[in-house]
Each structure stands twice: as structure tokens, then as C-alpha cells.
Design an enzyme around this catalytic site. Structure first.
Site: not given
Ligand code: SD4
Length: 329
Positions: A190, A218, A220-221, A241-242, A244
Site C-alpha cells: 500500500t 473484502r 482492509g484497513d 501498511t501490511g 489490514g
Molecule cells: C490491506 N493494508 O488491504 C492493505 C494492504 C497493504 O502493504 O498495506 N499492503 O490489508
């Protein structure tokens, strides 16, 4: 590596795409760098991952000519959304398990103004739609068909966001069909950007195509104010990031800002929330989350669960890349 070791300087191994970065800084507020950081930098813009450098360069053009933090973060991340080579954001993003590219984004100002879109199809710059939601509607969040209808009414153009390269990766995945979220491990990155402008205003933007091969529907965050992004001019800003699901579970970005409100430095605040995530999960294997934080004085910090979380920092000293310290090596 444990959080106790977070003060160790962790330099990024140069990748070819980063050779142009003029200098490298430590993520931590330590030693010589601490004195530079503790003085604070204004204006400043920081962004997640290697593609954050492209966002920063555009954002910096705005900030360095007395532009607003809001314009800087929006226009900065739009560059990444529009780049088909970035397969984790906007145009060319990896699709869900049914082959749909669905996008999530939010934008926030330090005065509490914010806008968001989720599960948006066919519009390559969701961050600009999120800004329109903030400025043109009485609401904060629009999703799915409603978000798209609004975007089209605002003059955004519909286009096919599934590029041949991402379609090919999707078709390869279908052959295996062993879905398991592997955020960042499958290079799912992200773009989240935070900025402090010369007038002292903070803003942030967060935009993504979400987890690759996610379930249809779906979210995410990233489009959730408080999870993927939170900004408060009284204190500072944070973004994530990561995975979610792990960020939502801990109200990640809002929590980082609250830690700073209680007196923690940006780095300490990021560490504290990563530690909370650690306590909420049986295993952290394959679970990556990273936070960036920027306080109202222009000090910044970063921290992640696993290594290799890179980020870009731009000030009047130039553009630099760095790697966040992490819980595990
Ligand atoms: C998610 N946080 O959709 C996002 C994906 C992401 O680095 O940040 N990837 O979960």
C-alpha cells in the site's frame, strides 16, 4: 530483533530502483540523527515503500512552494495509483480471487476532515474520489456501486484496471488456488503518505488494491479512518501498511497518534502498537504490519513486524530512502 534493539541503525541495501536516492537516514531518533530530528523538519513528506519516493517527489514540489499538506499527499499518491507497474495500488493492482480489481483509499486533514472510498471498481485514482467525498458530500465513506456512481458524477473516467501483467499473475495464482494472505511477502504494498506543510498543517493519504487474491467484497484497513490512517493537528499523524485485518483489530493508526499524544516519540508510538499486534496474534509468521508516524513538530518514526519495510522521506535536504527497524530480523 527485539524492540529493545530498535535504536540500531539499519541501513537499506540499495536496490537498483533506489540508486537515485541521494542519501540514507536511520529510521530511529538516535545519536547524530536524533539531534536533526528533534529539531523537527517543516515542511516534510514521508511515504511507505520504494514507490513512496515517486509520491514524495511530486508531493515535495507542492510543499516546497508553500502548497498544502493535503494537496501534497493527494497528488503524491496519485502518481503511484496511476503507475501500472505498481501492482499493489490503483491501475494494474492485483485483482481479488474472482478477477476484479477493487480499490480502497482514504484521505485526512489535521482538523478532522476526512473522506474515504472502499470496494471501488474501475476508477484508477480512488484517493481523488475520497477527497471529493470529503469536500462535496455530508458523508465520510462511500463504498462499491455508490462510490463509483459518485465518482462518475464527479467526472472521473471509468477504465479497465486489470493490466495484462496482473491478469497473468492472477491466472498463475488460479492454477495453484491456495489462497492465504501473504501481505508484503507477495510484495503487496500500500502507499501511505503523511505530510506537514510550511503552515503547520498535517494531512495523510492511504490507497491500495488491498490483499491480492482477497475474497470478493473484502475491505482492509486502508480506507478506514483510525486503522489505515489517522491525522490530528494537535499531535501528529500515522499510517499503516501490511495485513489490514491486524491493523483494524488494534485501531492501528489512531492508536499510534494517541501514543504520541501521551508523550511518546513517533518511533516509540509505532513500536508500542506493533507490540500490541504481537500480543493479539498467536503467530507473527507471515504477518507483516508497518507503521509510519510524523508528529506536529516534523519528527518522524517507523517500525514493522518483519524487516524490509522501506520508506521515503523528503525535506529541504532532499529525498532519502530508509528501512524501518523491525521486531524480527
Ligand atoms: C490491506 N493494508 O488491504 C492493505 C494492504 C497493504 O502493504 O498495506 N499492503 O490489508
Amino acid at each position: 530483533m527485539t524492540s529493545k534493539n530498535w535504536i540500531r541503525r539499519d541501513f537499506l541495501k540499495l536496490s537498483t530502483s533506489l540508486v537515485t536516492a541521494p542519501a540514507f537516514l536511520s529510521a530511529c531518533e538516535t545519536n547524530a540523527q536524533n539531534s536533526a530530528q528533534s529539531a523537527g523538519r517543516k515542511p516534510i513528506i514521508i511515504s511507505t515503500w520504494n514507490h513512496g519516493l515517486d509520491a514524495n517527489k511530486v508531493g515535495w514540489e507542492i510543499l516546497s512552494t508553500s502548497g498544502s499538506a493535503l494537496d501534497a499527499v493527494e497528488k503524491g499518491v496519485m502518481v503511484v495509483e496511476s503507475d501500472p507497474k505498481v501492482q499493489t495500488v490503483g491501475l494494474g493492482g492485483f485483482p481479488d480471487r474472482e478477477g476484479n480489481v477493487t480499490l480502497d483509499a482514504c484521505i485526512m486533514k489535521g482538523d478532522g476532515g476526512c473522506g474515504s472510498v472502499a470496494f471501488l471498481k474501475g476508477i484508477k485514482n480512488p484517493i481523488a474520489v475520497a477527497r471529493k467525498v470529503m469536500e462535496e458530500t455530508p458523508h465520510i465513506m462511500l463504498v462499491g456501486d455508490g462510490a463509483k456512481k459518485f465518482a462518475l458524477a464527479q467526472g472521473f473516467k471509468e477504465e479497465n484496471l486489470l493490466t495484462e501483467a496482473s491478469k497473468k499473475r492472477y491466472e498463475e495464482w488460479l492454477q495453484k488456488a491456495d489462497y492465504k494472505p501473504q501481505i508484503n511477502i507477495e510484495n503487496h504494498d500500500t502507499i501511505s503518505t503523511l505530510a506537514l506543510d510550511a503552515a503547520g498543517n498535517l494531512a495523510g493519504a492511504c490507497t491500495t488494491s488491498g490483499a491480492a487474491w482477497k475474497m470478493y467484497g473484502r475491505v482492509g484497513d486502508s480506507p478506514l479512518i483510525a486503522a489505515g490512517l489517522f491525522v490530528d493537528d494537535e499531535v501528529g499523524a500515522a499510517c499503516a501498511t501490511g495485513l489490514g485485518e491486524a491493523v483494524i483489530r488494534t485501531a492501528g493508526s489512531a492508536m499510534v497518534v494517541e501514543m504520541m499524544r501521551q508523550g511518546k516519540s513517533p518511533s516509540e508510538a509505532c513500536i508500542e502498537v506493533v507490540e500490541r499486534i504481537r500480543r493479539k496474534h498467536k503467530t507473527l509468521k507471515d504477518l507483516q504490519v508497518g507503521f509510519l508516524a510524523l508528529n506536529k513538530d516534523g519528527n518522524f518514526g517507523a517500525y514493522s513486524i518483519h524487516k524490509d519495510f522501506t520508506y521515503a522521506v523528503s525535506t529541504d535536504d532532499g529525498h532519502v530512502m530508509d528501512m524501518a527497524p523491525s521486531l524480527f530480523e
